[in-house]
Design a protein around this motif. Structure first.
Motif, PDB file in Angstrom:
ATOM      1  N   TYR A 158       0.858  -1.186   0.000  1.00 49.41           N
ATOM      2  CA  TYR A 158       0.000   0.000   0.000  1.00 49.41           C
ATOM      3  C   TYR A 158       0.895   1.238   0.000  1.00 49.41           C
ATOM      4  O   TYR A 158       1.963   1.250   0.623  1.00 49.41           O
ATOM      5  CB  TYR A 158      -0.894   0.021   1.239  1.00 49.41           C
ATOM      6  CG  TYR A 158      -1.827  -1.158   1.318  1.00 49.41           C
ATOM      7  CD1 TYR A 158      -1.378  -2.386   1.800  1.00 49.41           C
ATOM      8  CD2 TYR A 158      -3.160  -1.054   0.921  1.00 49.41           C
ATOM      9  CE1 TYR A 158      -2.229  -3.473   1.863  1.00 49.41           C
ATOM     10  CE2 TYR A 158      -4.011  -2.132   0.990  1.00 49.41           C
ATOM     11  CZ  TYR A 158      -3.539  -3.345   1.463  1.00 49.41           C
ATOM     12  OH  TYR A 158      -4.389  -4.425   1.530  1.00 49.41           O
ATOM     13  N   PHE A 180       0.858   5.603   0.439  1.00 50.36           N
ATOM     14  CA  PHE A 180       0.098   6.688   1.035  1.00 50.36           C
ATOM     15  C   PHE A 180       0.819   8.025   0.804  1.00 50.36           C
ATOM     16  O   PHE A 180       2.042   8.078   0.670  1.00 50.36           O
ATOM     17  CB  PHE A 180      -0.009   6.494   2.563  1.00 50.36           C
ATOM     18  CG  PHE A 180      -0.589   5.184   2.996  1.00 50.36           C
ATOM     19  CD1 PHE A 180       0.221   4.073   3.138  1.00 50.36           C
ATOM     20  CD2 PHE A 180      -1.941   5.057   3.277  1.00 50.36           C
ATOM     21  CE1 PHE A 180      -0.290   2.859   3.543  1.00 50.36           C
ATOM     22  CE2 PHE A 180      -2.468   3.844   3.687  1.00 50.36           C
ATOM     23  CZ  PHE A 180      -1.638   2.744   3.823  1.00 50.36           C
ATOM     24  N   ARG A 205      -4.651   7.222  -0.438  1.00 51.96           N
ATOM     25  CA  ARG A 205      -4.118   5.868  -0.290  1.00 51.96           C
ATOM     26  C   ARG A 205      -4.302   5.122  -1.610  1.00 51.96           C
ATOM     27  O   ARG A 205      -5.284   5.311  -2.315  1.00 51.96           O
ATOM     28  CB  ARG A 205      -4.887   5.171   0.818  1.00 51.96           C
ATOM     29  CG  ARG A 205      -4.635   3.704   0.960  1.00 51.96           C
ATOM     30  CD  ARG A 205      -5.532   3.143   2.030  1.00 51.96           C
ATOM     31  NE  ARG A 205      -6.766   2.614   1.473  1.00 51.96           N
ATOM     32  CZ  ARG A 205      -7.805   2.269   2.215  1.00 51.96           C
ATOM     33  NH1 ARG A 205      -7.769   2.446   3.509  1.00 51.96           N
ATOM     34  NH2 ARG A 205      -8.881   1.778   1.657  1.00 51.96           N
ATOM     35  N   GLU A 207      -3.868   1.080  -3.191  1.00 54.06           N
ATOM     36  CA  GLU A 207      -3.517  -0.326  -3.058  1.00 54.06           C
ATOM     37  C   GLU A 207      -2.795  -0.766  -4.322  1.00 54.06           C
ATOM     38  O   GLU A 207      -3.246  -0.469  -5.425  1.00 54.06           O
ATOM     39  CB  GLU A 207      -4.770  -1.181  -2.850  1.00 54.06           C
ATOM     40  CG  GLU A 207      -5.477  -0.960  -1.528  1.00 54.06           C
ATOM     41  CD  GLU A 207      -6.497   0.174  -1.560  1.00 54.06           C
ATOM     42  OE1 GLU A 207      -7.310   0.258  -0.631  1.00 54.06           O
ATOM     43  OE2 GLU A 207      -6.465   0.988  -2.508  1.00 54.06           O
TER      44      GLU A 207
END
Lengths: 114, 115
Positions: free
Chosen positions: B33, B35, B50, B52
């Motif tokens: 992930y 951010f 964010r 993925e």
């Protein structure tokens, strides 16, 4: 919505003293992380807890210890403080859910060692 | 070991204009992930957006969007219609998926929005 609570917000200690920082995660969050951010630096991971057990350890000095209690709050204990320990200490919490890896940060505790 | 690199220590942009902050990372993992965190002068760490790694679609949050290039290991943040309140330090961060591990941060980019 409830956020992560850290206390105290500011702390001034002298060299060789001890300090205890407290963190209250968001309700129902089961994981707590501690980060240290020195002046002009990025946050560095210290230690984390999941369900009251230590789950990972980063660059935490041996003079520091931490634990997570039955109510999920966490405390970072710092002994023999040094000038270089002056920093902003963040606590972050998260909920261990598959597919979600989001950490919510508290406002930080600013520790000044003189 | 995973690393995050932000090559722009400081940037500035005029109010209402668009700015892009760069971030590259290095990992051998396939599940992770990414951010962007904002740290204003108050020093509070605020999650901006964010992404993925398994999602091909770029994440967007209002005026904030990312350009995620998995093969190039690049994760840039675009801020549209910049506002004075966007003035802050912006950190790119990485976390390995599935491990509930710690965030690994870049060194940050200090963004100043000028009136």
């Amino acid at each position: 919505a409830a956020g992560v609570i850290q206390s105290p917000r500011h702390l001034i200690k002298e060299k060789r003293e001890t300090a205890t920082l407290k963190c209250y995660p968001i309700p129902r969050h089961d994981t707590v992380y501690w980060y240290q951010q020195g002046p002009g630096q990025d946050p560095q991971f210290l230690i984390s807890f999941y369900e009251k057990m230590q789950s990972d350890k980063g660059s935490i000095p041996d003079r520091f210890s931490a634990q997570q209690f039955s109510d999920y709050h966490s405390e970072l204990n710092m002994s023999s403080l040094e000038l270089g320990d002056s920093a902003l200490y963040f606590c972050a919490s998260s909920l261990k859910v598959v597919g979600v890896e989001e950490q919510y940060f508290g406002p930080g505790t600013r520790l000044t060692v003189t | 070991a995973q690393t995050v690199t932000q090559s722009q220590p400081e940037m500035s942009v005029q109010e209402a204009e668009t700015v892009t902050l760069s971030c590259t990372y290095d990992t051998s993992e396939n599940n992770y992930y990414l951010f962007w965190y904002k740290q204003p002068p108050s020093r509070q760490m605020i999650l901006v957006i964010r992404q993925e790694a398994y999602k091909q679609q770029n994440a967007t949050e209002n005026r904030f969007s990312v350009n995620f290039q998995k093969a190039a290991k690049s994760f840039s943040l675009k801020i549209s219609d910049s506002q004075l309140g966007d003035t802050a330090m912006y950190f790119c961060a990485f976390i390995e998926g599935g491990s509930q591990g710690n965030l690994i941060f870049g060194k940050g980019t200090k963004l100043s929005v000028k009136p």
